[in-house]
Scaffold this motif. Structure first.
Motif, PDB file in Angstrom:
ATOM      1  N   CYS A   1      37.856  43.105  43.950  1.00  0.00           N
ATOM      2  CA  CYS A   1      37.087  41.926  43.589  1.00  0.00           C
ATOM      3  C   CYS A   1      36.842  41.955  42.082  1.00  0.00           C
ATOM      4  CB  CYS A   1      35.771  41.890  44.360  1.00  0.00           C
ATOM      5  SG  CYS A   1      36.050  41.690  46.129  1.00  0.00           S
ATOM      6  N   GLY A   2      37.679  41.233  41.351  1.00  0.00           N
ATOM      7  CA  GLY A   2      37.566  41.171  39.904  1.00  0.00           C
ATOM      8  C   GLY A   2      36.523  40.150  39.479  1.00  0.00           C
ATOM      9  N   ARG A   3      36.032  40.304  38.255  1.00  0.00           N
ATOM     10  CA  ARG A   3      35.005  39.376  37.758  1.00  0.00           C
ATOM     11  C   ARG A   3      35.556  37.959  37.648  1.00  0.00           C
ATOM     12  NH1 ARG A   3      31.203  41.984  33.363  1.00  0.00           N
ATOM     13  NH2 ARG A   3      30.859  43.334  35.148  1.00  0.00           N
TER      14      ARG A   3
ATOM     15  N   ASP B   1      42.161  48.016  31.003  1.00  0.00           N
ATOM     16  CA  ASP B   1      41.000  47.955  31.896  1.00  0.00           C
ATOM     17  C   ASP B   1      40.717  46.507  32.282  1.00  0.00           C
ATOM     18  OD1 ASP B   1      40.906  50.622  31.340  1.00  0.00           O
ATOM     19  OD2 ASP B   1      38.938  50.593  30.372  1.00  0.00           O
ATOM     20  N   LEU B   2      40.342  46.319  33.532  1.00  0.00           N
ATOM     21  CA  LEU B   2      39.926  44.998  33.995  1.00  0.00           C
ATOM     22  C   LEU B   2      38.530  45.121  34.585  1.00  0.00           C
ATOM     23  CD1 LEU B   2      43.185  43.846  35.874  1.00  0.00           C
ATOM     24  CD2 LEU B   2      42.385  43.017  33.646  1.00  0.00           C
ATOM     25  N   GLU B   3      37.706  44.112  34.315  1.00  0.00           N
ATOM     26  CA  GLU B   3      36.334  44.130  34.816  1.00  0.00           C
ATOM     27  C   GLU B   3      36.295  43.699  36.279  1.00  0.00           C
ATOM     28  OE1 GLU B   3      33.654  45.302  33.220  1.00  0.00           O
ATOM     29  OE2 GLU B   3      35.152  45.879  31.726  1.00  0.00           O
ATOM     30  N   LEU B   4      35.541  44.443  37.056  1.00  0.00           N
ATOM     31  CA  LEU B   4      35.330  44.093  38.465  1.00  0.00           C
ATOM     32  C   LEU B   4      33.935  43.527  38.635  1.00  0.00           C
ATOM     33  CD1 LEU B   4      36.856  47.316  40.088  1.00  0.00           C
ATOM     34  CD2 LEU B   4      37.987  45.132  39.590  1.00  0.00           C
TER      35      LEU B   4
ATOM     36  N   THR C   1      41.308  32.564  44.988  1.00  0.00           N
ATOM     37  CA  THR C   1      42.743  32.778  44.780  1.00  0.00           C
ATOM     38  C   THR C   1      42.965  33.992  43.870  1.00  0.00           C
ATOM     39  OG1 THR C   1      42.997  30.403  44.916  1.00  0.00           O
ATOM     40  CG2 THR C   1      44.846  31.616  43.978  1.00  0.00           C
ATOM     41  N   VAL C   2      44.042  34.716  44.123  1.00  0.00           N
ATOM     42  CA  VAL C   2      44.349  35.902  43.309  1.00  0.00           C
ATOM     43  C   VAL C   2      44.488  35.511  41.834  1.00  0.00           C
ATOM     44  CG1 VAL C   2      46.100  37.666  42.831  1.00  0.00           C
ATOM     45  CG2 VAL C   2      45.422  37.177  45.194  1.00  0.00           C
ATOM     46  N   ARG C   3      43.747  36.223  40.971  1.00  0.00           N
ATOM     47  CA  ARG C   3      43.745  35.932  39.531  1.00  0.00           C
ATOM     48  C   ARG C   3      44.746  36.799  38.781  1.00  0.00           C
ATOM     49  NH1 ARG C   3      44.623  34.680  35.511  1.00  0.00           N
ATOM     50  NH2 ARG C   3      43.447  34.216  33.630  1.00  0.00           N
ATOM     51  N   TYR C   4      44.777  38.091  39.147  1.00  0.00           N
ATOM     52  CA  TYR C   4      45.712  39.020  38.511  1.00  0.00           C
ATOM     53  C   TYR C   4      46.509  39.755  39.592  1.00  0.00           C
ATOM     54  CZ  TYR C   4      42.901  38.536  34.258  1.00  0.00           C
ATOM     55  OH  TYR C   4      42.229  38.040  33.173  1.00  0.00           O
TER      56      TYR C   4
ATOM     57  N   GLY D   1      31.725  47.370  38.313  1.00  0.00           N
ATOM     58  CA  GLY D   1      32.500  48.418  37.654  1.00  0.00           C
ATOM     59  C   GLY D   1      33.789  47.917  37.020  1.00  0.00           C
ATOM     60  N   THR D   2      34.691  48.853  36.806  1.00  0.00           N
ATOM     61  CA  THR D   2      35.927  48.593  36.075  1.00  0.00           C
ATOM     62  C   THR D   2      37.082  49.235  36.821  1.00  0.00           C
ATOM     63  OG1 THR D   2      34.693  48.741  33.993  1.00  0.00           O
ATOM     64  CG2 THR D   2      37.066  48.976  33.821  1.00  0.00           C
ATOM     65  N   VAL D   3      38.256  48.633  36.734  1.00  0.00           N
ATOM     66  CA  VAL D   3      39.460  49.322  37.195  1.00  0.00           C
ATOM     67  C   VAL D   3      40.282  49.674  35.961  1.00  0.00           C
ATOM     68  CG1 VAL D   3      40.687  47.120  37.630  1.00  0.00           C
ATOM     69  CG2 VAL D   3      41.532  49.252  38.639  1.00  0.00           C
ATOM     70  N   GLN D   4      40.718  50.929  35.911  1.00  0.00           N
ATOM     71  CA  GLN D   4      41.567  51.389  34.814  1.00  0.00           C
ATOM     72  C   GLN D   4      43.008  51.410  35.303  1.00  0.00           C
ATOM     73  OE1 GLN D   4      40.074  55.288  33.857  1.00  0.00           O
ATOM     74  NE2 GLN D   4      38.144  54.497  33.004  1.00  0.00           N
ATOM     75  N   LEU D   5      43.868  50.691  34.622  1.00  0.00           N
ATOM     76  CA  LEU D   5      45.296  50.755  34.902  1.00  0.00           C
ATOM     77  C   LEU D   5      45.881  51.785  33.942  1.00  0.00           C
ATOM     78  CD1 LEU D   5      46.004  46.913  35.157  1.00  0.00           C
ATOM     79  CD2 LEU D   5      45.254  48.499  36.960  1.00  0.00           C
TER      80      LEU D   5
END
Ligand code: ZN
Length: 301
Positions: free
Chosen positions: A31-33, A131-134, A62-65, A137-141
């Protein structure tokens, strides 16, 4: 074949397709921001649509990324079911590999109902970390290749300690390093172990704990021993494979991958210092895997 969407932590889900052999891959949903973030998109259009239905059932929009963990078709062919409108993210080395591979994977299993796949290449690429904001928290790719391929990316959620490992680690399925590196995979697994994951979602197979990283390392260290034995005797990778005793590894899915893996291991042992992940004759290796298996390996995609 069992497909399931399982919540692993607040706003983090595994989409699993078990048992996960050739071209039957897992995905992740976060669940991204800015909306849902999808990690990998399945191999066929019908599987991608089922994945899309599962994401939409969460009611988060809808899926954003879309994040592609690497360029293999069973992780990216479904991109076209999400993009547009989704933005596709991958490692810098992925677009060229996607162009080179094209839809070639489909020709290996012509009887699979692939659907009308149109290749969607990454719109955004990165070299080391993105990094993408959730919502929380954050997800690190993180780029950890060359390992399974030249362009492996994992998705790491530090707070719930959930790791989406892509095909750098397999769960109940034989590791596959023909298009990557044995040495690079061992280095990547060591790095992943250092993250301290509690839950690991591999690219194929069931959700596991961090012990799956040890299991993959054990296979690769055994592979190197077998390869060394063959190289010392001047055997080809296929000859080495025929003489190898798979032992407990025989119970992993797709054991014929030993042939492709030995192609890579032989190459690294006989040309130390060469570039990790350098191109090998993949078609030949695959034909030898078919020979070793006594026919086309099973593919349930
Ligand atoms: Zn793969």
């Amino acid at each position: 074949m069992t497909t399931a969407l399982t919540e692993l932590a607040d706003g983090a889900y595994a989409y699993t397709q078990e048992p996960g052999g050739w071209c039957v891959s897992n995905a992740g949903v976060l669940c991204g921001r800015d909306g849902p973030i999808l990690i990998d998109t399945a191999a066929t259009i019908s599987r991608a649509h089922a994945l899309r239905d599962a994401v939409e059932s969460l009611g988060k929009g809808t899926v954003r990324y879309v994040v592609n963990t690497h360029h293999h078709g069973d992780h990216i062919f479904g991109n076209c079911a999400f993009s547009p409108p989704a933005t596709v993210i991958a490692h810098d080395a992925a677009p060229a590999e996607i162009q080179k591979a094209g839809l070639g994977l489909q020709s290996l299993w012509p009887d699979v109902q692939w659907g009308e796949v149109s290749l969607v290449e990454p719109h955004v690429t990165f070299s080391d970390q993105l990094d993408l904001e959730l919502v929380s928290g954050t997800v690190q790719l993180l780029f950890v290749g060359p390992a399974h391929t030249t362009n492996d990316v994992v998705a790491w959620l530090p707070e719930p300690r959930v790791l989406f490992a892509g095909d750098v680690a397999m769960s109940g399925v034989t590791p596959f390093v023909l298009m990557g590196s044995v040495a690079g995979s061992l280095r990547a697994l060591a790095r992943l172990r250092g993250l301290g994951a509690r839950t690991v979602v591999c690219g194929h197979g069931k959700v596991s704990g961090p012990e799956v990283l040890d299991d993959n390392e054990e296979y690769l260290r055994w592979l190197l021993d077998v390869a060394r034995f063959g190289v010392e005797r001047g055997w080809t990778p296929l000859e080495t494979a025929h003489r190898a005793d798979l032992g407990a590894f025989a119970k992993l899915l797709d054991p014929e991958r030993i042939v492709g893996n030995l192609h890579r291991a032989h190459a690294e042992l006989t040309a130390p210092g060469s570039q990790l992940g350098a191109e090998l004759p993949v078609r030949t290796a695959f034909e030898e895997m078919v020979d070793f298996n006594g026919g086309l390996p099973r593919c349930d995609a």
